[in-house]
Every structure is written in C-alpha cells, then in structure tokens.
Design an enzyme around this catalytic site. Structure first.
Site, short mmCIF file in Angstrom:
data_model
loop_
_atom_site.label_atom_id
_atom_site.label_comp_id
_atom_site.label_asym_id
_atom_site.label_seq_id
_atom_site.Cartn_x
_atom_site.Cartn_y
_atom_site.Cartn_z
CG HIS A 19 -1.91 -1.01 1.39
ND1 HIS A 19 -2.03 -1.81 2.51
CD2 HIS A 19 -2.89 -1.41 0.53
CE1 HIS A 19 -3.04 -2.65 2.35
NE2 HIS A 19 -3.58 -2.44 1.16
NE ARG A 92 -2.61 -7.66 -4.33
CZ ARG A 92 -3.33 -8.00 -3.27
NH1 ARG A 92 -2.75 -8.17 -2.12
NH2 ARG A 92 -4.62 -8.18 -3.36
#
Ligand code: PNS
Length: 163
Positions: A19, A92
């Site tokens: 993050h 991702r």
C-alpha cells in the site's frame, strides 16, 4: 492552475509496504492524496478504524502531500464530500483485476464524473496482502519487509499481547 486531489481508498487492515508503495507513486503524480480508510462490507476487520488510521498516518508521515482520513459510507459519497474525482487503486496480479474492474464500473455508474486510476505494484510487493500478513503474525511467524515497523509492533500486540 488545476489542483488534483486523489483518494486512495482501502480497508488497510493493516497497511502494508505494498500500500505504501502505491501511495508513494500516487503522491508523486497528484497534488494531494487522501488515503481513506473505509469499511469493506465483505470483510471483517481485525484492527479498529482508529488503529488502522493511526498505523496508516505513521507509515505515510514521510509524504508531505498525503493525509489519512476515514469514512463509514459509500466511497462515492466520500468523494463528493471531499470534492475529489480521482480514485487510486493498486493492482497486483490478474486476480485483482476482476474485482477492481467491477468496482470501478460500479463507482462510475454511481458517480459518472469519477475516474479510477490503477497503479501497478512493484515486484517485491506483488505477493503481499493484508490477509497474508495477518495470518503470518497470528501464527507467530515474521517475514521481513512486508510491513513498516509500527505495523509489525501492532500485529504482535494484537495477536500475542504486548510482549
Ligand atoms: O482494501 P479493500 O478491502 O480492497 O478496499 C475496498 C474498499 C474499502 C475500497 C471498498 O469496499 C469500498 O469502496 N467500500 C466503501 C463502500 C462502497 O463504496 N462500496 C461500493 C463499492 S462498489
């Protein structure tokens, strides 16, 4: 000159190095970035809203144009309240894509002037998730470079008491 405020929403339960990487990249592109800790109705959280905000604030303190807030309702309502039109989400792998694609379209349907921007993760963070981090610390293991030190301390406190 146009000043663009972007919102990076998530559960951040807890914030991970993945993050943080996305926040750093977004903060380098947009004038202002609000990291917004929201409720994901599909997940039961481990950390309270206050704990998640505190960990995020401390982990992002090195970024001058980043603030951390929280909200209990729909993301689009928060965006309206903050007069923001840009949502940042990290990607991702392909496995993230389906959920992100549906959510971006849903948010656009709810509020057509909102744009979702995706930032791809770095290779080192591509396997990190808050779920995995929680499991690892819950069962007593430690893996380097997944979370910042404050989060590591909080995970150990949460699952094993203040040792
Ligand atoms: O980190 P997460 O759990 O993937 O983040 C998901 C989150 C919190 C951004 C999403 O669940 C959300 O936007 N929650 C607020 C409620 C909302 O707006 N739901 C509708 C999305 S279509």
């Amino acid at each position: 000159m146009k000043h663009i405020r972007a919102v990076y929403p998530g559960s951040f339960d807890p914030i991970t190095n993945g993050h943080i990487y996305i926040a750093e990249r977004a903060a380098a592109v947009f004038d202002e970035l609000e990291v917004s800790v929201l409720i994901n109705p599909q997940k039961q959280s481990t950390f309270t809203m206050d704990e998640r905000c505190e960990m995020a604030k401390e982990s992002l303190a090195h970024l001058a144009n980043v603030t951390v807030n929280h909200f209990g309702g729909l993301l689009v309502d928060y965006m309206k309240q903050r007069k923001a039109h840009v949502i940042i989400r990290g990607l991702r792998a392909m496995s993230d894509f389906e959920y992100e694609f549906q959510t971006a379209l849903m948010n656009r349907q709810l509020s057509p002037d909102i744009e979702t921007f995706f930032i791809v993760t770095d290779a080192q963070s591509s396997y990190i998730s808050s779920n995995a981090v929680r499991d690892i610390y819950k069962f007593g293991a430690v893996v380097p470079d997944m979370v910042p030190p404050i989060v590591e301390r909080r995970l150990i406190e949460k699952f094993h008491g203040a040792e």
